[in-house]
Write a protein that holds these residues in place. Structure first.
Motif, mmCIF file in Angstrom:
data_model
loop_
_atom_site.group_PDB
_atom_site.id
_atom_site.type_symbol
_atom_site.label_atom_id
_atom_site.label_comp_id
_atom_site.label_asym_id
_atom_site.label_seq_id
_atom_site.Cartn_x
_atom_site.Cartn_y
_atom_site.Cartn_z
ATOM 1 N N UNK A 172 0.840 -1.209 0.000
ATOM 2 C CA UNK A 172 0.000 0.000 0.000
ATOM 3 C C UNK A 172 0.869 1.250 0.000
ATOM 4 N N UNK A 173 1.930 1.249 0.784
ATOM 5 C CA UNK A 173 2.797 2.429 0.847
ATOM 6 C C UNK A 173 3.512 2.671 -0.481
ATOM 7 N N UNK A 174 3.800 1.580 -1.225
ATOM 8 C CA UNK A 174 4.406 1.755 -2.543
ATOM 9 C C UNK A 174 3.422 2.388 -3.525
ATOM 10 N N UNK A 175 2.156 2.005 -3.398
ATOM 11 C CA UNK A 175 1.133 2.548 -4.281
ATOM 12 C C UNK A 175 0.663 3.938 -3.857
ATOM 13 N N UNK A 176 0.922 4.303 -2.603
ATOM 14 C CA UNK A 176 0.536 5.613 -2.074
ATOM 15 C C UNK A 176 1.773 6.211 -1.395
ATOM 16 N N UNK A 177 2.680 6.807 -2.175
ATOM 17 C CA UNK A 177 3.989 7.230 -1.654
ATOM 18 C C UNK A 177 3.923 8.221 -0.499
ATOM 19 N N UNK A 178 2.827 8.933 -0.320
ATOM 20 C CA UNK A 178 2.731 9.891 0.778
ATOM 21 C C UNK A 178 2.300 9.288 2.091
ATOM 22 N N UNK A 179 2.039 7.978 2.109
ATOM 23 C CA UNK A 179 1.533 7.335 3.319
ATOM 24 C C UNK A 179 2.558 6.327 3.841
ATOM 25 N N UNK A 180 2.850 6.422 5.130
ATOM 26 C CA UNK A 180 3.766 5.489 5.776
ATOM 27 C C UNK A 180 3.082 4.885 7.000
ATOM 28 N N UNK A 181 3.580 3.727 7.428
ATOM 29 C CA UNK A 181 2.926 2.995 8.505
ATOM 30 C C UNK A 181 3.869 2.714 9.657
ATOM 31 N N UNK A 182 3.291 2.709 10.841
ATOM 32 C CA UNK A 182 3.950 2.211 12.048
ATOM 33 C C UNK A 182 3.090 1.051 12.537
ATOM 34 N N UNK A 183 3.602 -0.166 12.388
ATOM 35 C CA UNK A 183 2.831 -1.380 12.689
ATOM 36 C C UNK A 183 3.136 -1.846 14.104
ATOM 37 N N UNK A 184 2.074 -2.010 14.893
ATOM 38 C CA UNK A 184 2.216 -2.441 16.279
ATOM 39 C C UNK A 184 1.435 -3.729 16.517
ATOM 40 N N UNK A 185 1.670 -4.326 17.675
ATOM 41 C CA UNK A 185 0.968 -5.565 18.010
ATOM 42 C C UNK A 185 -0.441 -5.264 18.507
ATOM 43 N N UNK A 186 -1.168 -6.309 18.852
ATOM 44 C CA UNK A 186 -2.578 -6.189 19.204
ATOM 45 C C UNK A 186 -2.817 -5.111 20.258
ATOM 46 N N UNK A 187 -3.960 -4.443 20.139
ATOM 47 C CA UNK A 187 -4.304 -3.380 21.076
ATOM 48 C C UNK A 187 -5.767 -3.524 21.481
ATOM 49 N N UNK A 188 -6.210 -2.651 22.371
ATOM 50 C CA UNK A 188 -7.596 -2.636 22.819
ATOM 51 C C UNK A 188 -8.333 -1.458 22.191
ATOM 52 N N UNK A 189 -9.651 -1.466 22.345
ATOM 53 C CA UNK A 189 -10.454 -0.334 21.877
ATOM 54 C C UNK A 189 -10.001 0.957 22.559
ATOM 55 N N UNK A 190 -9.599 0.862 23.809
ATOM 56 C CA UNK A 190 -9.161 2.051 24.539
ATOM 57 C C UNK A 190 -7.974 2.722 23.869
#
Length: 316
Positions: A112-130
Motif C-alpha cells: 500500500x505504501x508503494x502505491x501511495x507514496x505519501x503514506x507510511x505505517x507504524x505497525x504495532x501488536x494487538x491493542x484494545x479499543x481504549x
C-alpha cells in the motif's frame, strides 16, 4: 522510562531552571508529572541526579555527566521530530494481532505504501479499543470490539479454528477421540483481547461440548507462540486457525484431532476513531482499502483451508 523523550526533556528543564515548578511551566505540564518522570529516570539509573537539599536544585556530579550526554541527543531528536511534523507524508499507526501481523499484514502495508507514496505505517501488536479511543492507535484489527458512537467499526474476518496437533505429539501421546479424552493431554490455549480462554467447542450442528478439561494448560496472548509450541509437539491447540498452517497440514506435520469439533469463531473488525477518520482522507481511504483487502484475502485463505481440511477428514 529511559526511552521517554518527554521525561528527558523534563530532566533537562529541571537541570536548567533548578526548580520542578518552573520546568513544568516551560513544558506545559503538571509539577507532579515532572517530578514523577525525573524520579523514574533516577530509579532506572540507580542514582540521584539532583541534590535536593538546597533550592534551586543542583545537579550531582553524575547528574552533570548525564545532562552533558543527553542534551545534544534531546536537541537532535526534537529537530528530527520537527522535520517529520513539517513533512507532507502521513504516518498511520496500525495495530493487529501477532499472527496476521507477522504472516501477511506487513506485506499488505508495504504494498500500500508503494502505491501511495505519501503514506507510511507504524505497525504495532494487538491493542484494545481504549488504545484507539485515546488516539495512541489510528486503526486496528480487533476481536469483537464493543460498539461506541465514537468508533467506526467495519467487520471483516470470521476466524474459525479446529483442534490441531503435531503428528509427533499424536504418535507419542495418542490422539484424543472424545472431549473427555483431553484430560490426558496438554492444552495450548489463547487468551487475547476480548477472547477469553476457550472452554467449550461446537459441532457442525452448533451443539456445545462438555467443558474442556486438560491434564496441563499453557496459555498465551500470541497465537504464533501456540503454533510454534504445537509444532514442537508440546500439546494440542484449539485456537490456531488452519489458514496459517497450510504447508504443515499438507505435509502431514500437523493433523486435525477431535474431528467434527471447532472453536466458536472469532469475529474481527477494523476499528478507527470516528472524528480522527473524518479529519484524515488518508486514514479513511486506507480503512476502506484494508477492510476490502482483508475480506478478499480472508475468503481465499478460508477456502483453501476448508478444502484441505475436508480432504483430511475424508481420509478418516
Amino acid at each position: 522510562m529511559l526511552d521517554n523523550l518527554l521525561a528527558w526533556r523534563a530532566f533537562l528543564a529541571v537541570a536548567k531552571t533548578g526548580a520542578i515548578s518552573v520546568a513544568a511551566r516551560l513544558l506545559d505540564l503538571d509539577s507532579a508529572a515532572v517530578s514523577h518522570m525525573v524520579a523514574e529516570i533516577e530509579q532506572a539509573l540507580g542514582y540521584a541526579l539532583f541534590d535536593r537539599s538546597k533550592r534551586p536544585f543542583k545537579l550531582t556530579p553524575r547528574g552533570r555527566v548525564v545532562a552533558d550526554t543527553v542534551n545534544p541527543l534531546s536537541s537532535g531528536l526534537l529537530d528530527l521530530r520537527e522535520l517529520f511534523d513539517e513533512d507532507t507524508n502521513s504516518f498511520i499507526t496500525v495495530a493487529a494481532p501477532t499472527d496476521p501481523n507477522q504472516c501477511y499484514l506487513h506485506d499488505q502495508l508495504f504494498q500500500y505504501s508503494l502505491e501511495h507514496p505519501g503514506v507510511h505505517f507504524y505497525l504495532r501488536s494487538a491493542c484494545s479499543v481504549e488504545d484507539v479511543l485515546s488516539g495512541r492507535i489510528d486503526i486496528a484489527l480487533i476481536d469483537c470490539p464493543i460498539a461506541s458512537p465514537e468508533l467506526v467499526i467495519r467487520f471483516c474476518i470470521q476466524a474459525v479454528a479446529v483442534p490441531l496437533a503435531s503428528r509427533g505429539y499424536v504418535e507419542r501421546c495418542g490422539e484424543p477421540k472424545t472431549i473427555e479424552d483431553l484430560k490426558n493431554h496438554t492444552g495450548l490455549l489463547l487468551r487475547q483481547g476480548m477472547h477469553q480462554r476457550t472452554s467449550y467447542l461446537y459441532d457442525s450442528a452448533g451443539e456445545i461440548s462438555p467443558a474442556l478439561k486438560w491434564k496441563n494448560v499453557f496459555m498465551t496472548d500470541a497465537q504464533l507462540t501456540l503454533n510454534h509450541m504445537m509444532l514442537e509437539g508440546l500439546g494440542i491447540v484449539v485456537d490456531c486457525v488452519p489458514q496459517h498452517l497450510l504447508p504443515q497440514l499438507e505435509s502431514g506435520e500437523v493433523v486435525p484431532v477431535l474431528r467434527g469439533w471447532r472453536r466458536k469463531p472469532q469475529e474481527f473488525s477494523i476499528v478507527t476513531r470516528r472524528d480522527r477518520e473524518g479529519l484524515s482522507d488518508e486514514l479513511h481511504a486506507f480503512a476502506l482499502w484494508w477492510c476490502r483487502k482483508e475480506k478478499e484475502a480472508a475468503r481465499e485463505r478460508t477456502r483453501k483451508a476448508d478444502a484441505l481440511l475436508f480432504s483430511l477428514f475424508g481420509k478418516g
